[in-house]
Every structure is written in C-alpha cells, then in structure tokens.
Scaffold this active site. Structure first.
Site, mmCIF file in Angstrom:
data_model
loop_
_atom_site.group_PDB
_atom_site.id
_atom_site.type_symbol
_atom_site.label_atom_id
_atom_site.label_comp_id
_atom_site.label_asym_id
_atom_site.label_seq_id
_atom_site.Cartn_x
_atom_site.Cartn_y
_atom_site.Cartn_z
ATOM 1 N N ARG A 221 0.312 -11.049 0.853
ATOM 2 C CA ARG A 221 0.357 -9.591 0.795
ATOM 3 C C ARG A 221 0.386 -8.913 2.161
ATOM 4 N NH1 ARG A 221 -5.122 -7.599 -1.912
ATOM 5 N NH2 ARG A 221 -4.618 -9.061 -3.572
ATOM 6 N N SER A 360 -2.923 4.191 1.043
ATOM 7 C CA SER A 360 -4.202 4.827 1.333
ATOM 8 C C SER A 360 -3.938 6.140 2.029
ATOM 9 C CB SER A 360 -5.115 3.908 2.136
ATOM 10 O OG SER A 360 -4.642 3.784 3.433
#
Ligand code: AMO
Length: 433
Positions: A221, A360
C-alpha cells in the site's frame, strides 16, 4: 493506418473491406487453413487465410511471422460461426510493419502467469494484456470524472511546484535534490501552496498531483511516488464542509468506475457504490471497537496497518460499510497545520476504504500566532516557513482541505496491490522502467 478497431467490425458490415492494425496475438496452422489472431487496443479479431483462396505470399507471411509482431491487415469481413466473435477477416493484403524478436520476455496470452517483477520489468508488454490495460482505462475514466466533478463545483485547477525549499509534512520523508548551488527537495505534497492560495481569494482549488515520499516502507500500500487529488477550500464553518466535498467526490469516482462495464468484465470485478452520507466514526470509537476485538492501541497513537485492516473488516462484515470517515484524531498525531479541537483533539478526518486510509484532511489553523506555535511545537523552525507564514498575516480566511490518494483508491476499488494500479511504480527497489 487503420479503418476500424477490432471492436468496430460488426456483422452488419459483412462483405466490406476493412484495414486493421495491431499485434500478432496467436497463430494456428491447420495445414490448408491458417489462423492469426490480431490484437488491437479494443480487442481481438481472427484473420483466416485459406490455401487456394488467399494469396501465397500472405500465407507465407502468416507462416513466418513471430508472435507480437506489428501488422496491418486489409481484408473482407465474413460471418463465421466458428470464429470467436462470430466473424473473421479474409485477408487481401498483409503488411509486416515491425517484426517482434523472440523469445518474448513474457507471455501476453496469459497462458503462463508472470511474477510481479517480470511484469513490471516488461510493463509495455504486460500492458498489452486486456486485463491489465483495462485497469488503466478505468483509472483514466475515474480521474477524468474527478476533474469534471470538481470544476463543475467551481473548483479552480492549480499547479504547485514540485521542487521545494522546505518540508510540508514534517522533515523526515524528503528526497533531497541539488538545485544549482542550493539544497532543495521533491515536494511531499502541495499542502503549503494550496493553503497560500486561500489567502489569494481563489477560494476553492484542486490539483491532480504527485507526492514524493522518501518513506522506507516496502508494502502493498506504499509507494515513493504517489498520485493524489489535493483540494483546499476557504470560508468553511468546519471540517464538515470539506468532508462533504470529499464524500461526494469519492462516490462520484466510484460511480464512474462502476459504469465501466467492459473493463470490469475484463478484470472480473464488481463495484458497489456507497450510499451518502458516509458513516462517521470517531477515533475514540474506533479504538473501542478494536479493543473489543483484542487489539489495544494506546490513546494518541496512530491506528497502525493491522488496526486499520481489522477495523475495515469489522465494519464490512458487521455493518456492510466499505467507505467511512474516521474523525477527531489526537492533535499530536497530525501535522502542524491542523486545527486543534478543544485541547487534545483535532479538527481532522481520514477516509477509510475497506481497511485502508485513502484520504486525510482537516480544517487548518488560520491564525498566524497559533501556527507559529504549532510549527515550533513540531520542532520545526518558523524561519524556514517565512514565505508561507506571511500569507497568514494579511487576511487569511478559515479554510480546510484534503489529499486523496488515487493509487490507494484504485487499489481498494479493484482489490489489487498498489503496484497493479500504477503504470510505472516507484518503490525502494525500483527506479526503472
Ligand atoms: P497524507 O500524508 O495523509 O496527507 O496523504 C494523503 C493521502 O495520500 C496517500 N498517500 C500514499 N499512498 C501511497 N503511498 C504512500 N507512501 C502515500 N502517502 C500518502 C494516502 C493518504 O491518505 N497534506 C495532507 C493532505 C491534506 O490534509 O490536505 C497529506 O499529504 O491515500
């Protein structure tokens, strides 16, 4: 050079002459009959040559052609029950444009599975496989939709420098470069620049951008070069205004992916479109949920990869939730520009997708003095941020934004690893191709 792509050759055109260009995918020789499968961007088509009917030089060319050679075929469309799409081309001309070398560095017919390294070392060839190119056609549609959606919502596309003088996300993950006689860095994100634009009156900006992160992670990831959509907006009441844009944008992108029927069929995936508004869980609630499953995370610490995965699994299995917000993170775990929320909390959020953080963001500090205090608190030197801090002294509105990792979103959308969804990934061990 071509009149049609393979997919445009339809039964209604029976008897018509067409010119197709592409690669020799496969060949079969049954003595009197010779078959060649031509592959182009849109699919496959069978070229059928017959002794006594097809010109001898064409039959010879088909015989000698190596797989993956580039050819141009002119011929008539003929309906054929035995051919894969119910039709074939009877060639009247065949031009060998560029012969392929052999043996091939990897198999394109998917008969032999290649490992990831072989695939990435030969990415041009890997991409010849429809299951691979479909990923990037889908990705292109999704990114295109994001730009369309945001410009439709009055966001202005910006372009921030990728060579920068000081860190935007903390000092540890920077790639230093030499910039004439000075030290400079590759940008970790457009963070400081998009914030500076909030003092410009442009109000709502976004960028389809690249982050450079010198993180030493070697996982499925993380990459060291990341594609992201960065966004910043001014005159917000709170981070909730930003979250609404993020959830709408993400769901639009997922919707677009779900409408790419041909690509999804080729890669054998189904996509569920989440319902709006997305569910919101606080950091504290997440810690409790994890603790109930025996995973204790001390308050204040980041939810680690294992915790993120477990949380994603719990939400998916128990509540059928795939895409969700986590809000109210501890201030200490967030970057210096994050707006505090009553003492130890922050006005921040992450967007989780099946157990992986895909975005985020936060409301930002817009008071100059508080920002200087937070920069110092993070052991950074306000002098290095002079150009940025100046914008906060002459009229900075309240603002907030997010960064959405496109690679992560695609990877979760298609249940693949991050290297599968990036054409030429950069990780610790890979600098070519
Ligand atoms: P952050 O550092 O969380 O926030 O990055 C935002 C999103 O970018 C993706 N991402 C990565 N993807 C793959 N490999 C990496 N190494 C990597 N690093 C980040 C993730 C992540 O959620 N300036 C803030 C955003 C903002 O507040 O506006 C920032 O960069 O999907």
């Amino acid at each position: 050079m071509r009149s049609h792509y393979s997919s445009q050759v339809k039964p209604e055109l029976e008897g018509e002459d067409v010119i197709l260009c592409g690669w020799v995918h496969e060949k079969r020789d049954l003595g009197k009959l010779k078959f060649l499968v031509l592959r182009d961007r849109e699919g496959f088509i069978q070229v059928t040559a017959k002794k006594g009917v097809t010109r001898d030089d064409i039959l010879e060319d088909i015989n000698s052609l190596s797989r993956e050679s580039v050819i141009q075929v002119k011929g008539k469309i003929k309906l054929s029950k035995k051919a894969p799409n119910g039709l074939e081309i009877n060639p009247s001309n065949l031009k060998v444009i560029n012969e392929s070398g052999s043996p091939l560095p990897m198999d394109v017919t998917q008969k032999v599975d290649a490992d990831m390294d072989t695939r990435l070392n030969n990415r041009f060839m890997d991409l010849r496989k429809p299951e691979i190119s479909s990923i990037f056609r889908l990705r292109s549609a999704v990114i295109n939709r994001s730009r369309e959606y945001l410009t439709g919502e009055d966001f202005i596309e910006m372009c921030s420098p990728k060579i920068i003088a000081s860190a935007s996300e903390g000092g540890t993950d920077l790639f230093p470069i030499s910039y004439f006689d000075r030290e400079a860095f590759l940008a970790q994100s457009p963070q400081l620049y998009k914030q500076m634009l909030m003092a410009s009156g442009l109000d709502k900006v976004f960028e389809t951008t690249t982050y450079f992160r010198a993180e030493e992670h070697d996982t499925r990831r993380h990459l060291n070069e990341v594609s992201a959509i960065d966004l910043e907006m001014a005159f917000i009441e709170s981070e909730e205004d930003v979250m609404r844009v993020l959830e709408n944008l993400t769901v639009e992108m997922i919707k677009t992916a779900s409408s790419c029927k041909k690509e999804l069929e080729t890669i054998n995936r189904e996509i569920k479109v989440p319902r709006l508004p997305l569910n919101r869980f606080t950091y504290d609630e997440c810690l409790n949920l994890l603790a109930q499953e025996g995973k204790e995370i001390p308050w204040g610490e980041d939810i680690d990869t294992e915790g993120e995965k477990l949380l994603g699994k719990l939400l998916q299995e128990k509540q059928g939730i795939e895409l969700y917000f986590i809000t109210g993170y501890p201030l200490e775990s967030k970057p210096f520009y994050t707006m505090p929320d009553g003492g130890k909390y922050s006005k921040s959020f992450d967007l989780g997708f099946k157990g992986v953080e895909v975005s985020s963001g936060s409301q930002r500090i817009h008071s100059h003095d508080l920002l200087v205090e937070r920069i110092r608190h993070h052991n950074l030197d306000p002098e290095n941020f002079e150009y940025y801090l100046k914008c906060f002294q002459y009229g900075m509105p309240p603002h907030g934004g997010f960064g959405l990792g496109v690679d992560r979103l695609m990877m979760q959308l298609l249940d693949l690893s991050i290297r599968d969804v990036v054409m030429f990934p950069r990780d610790r061990h890979r600098l070519t191709p």
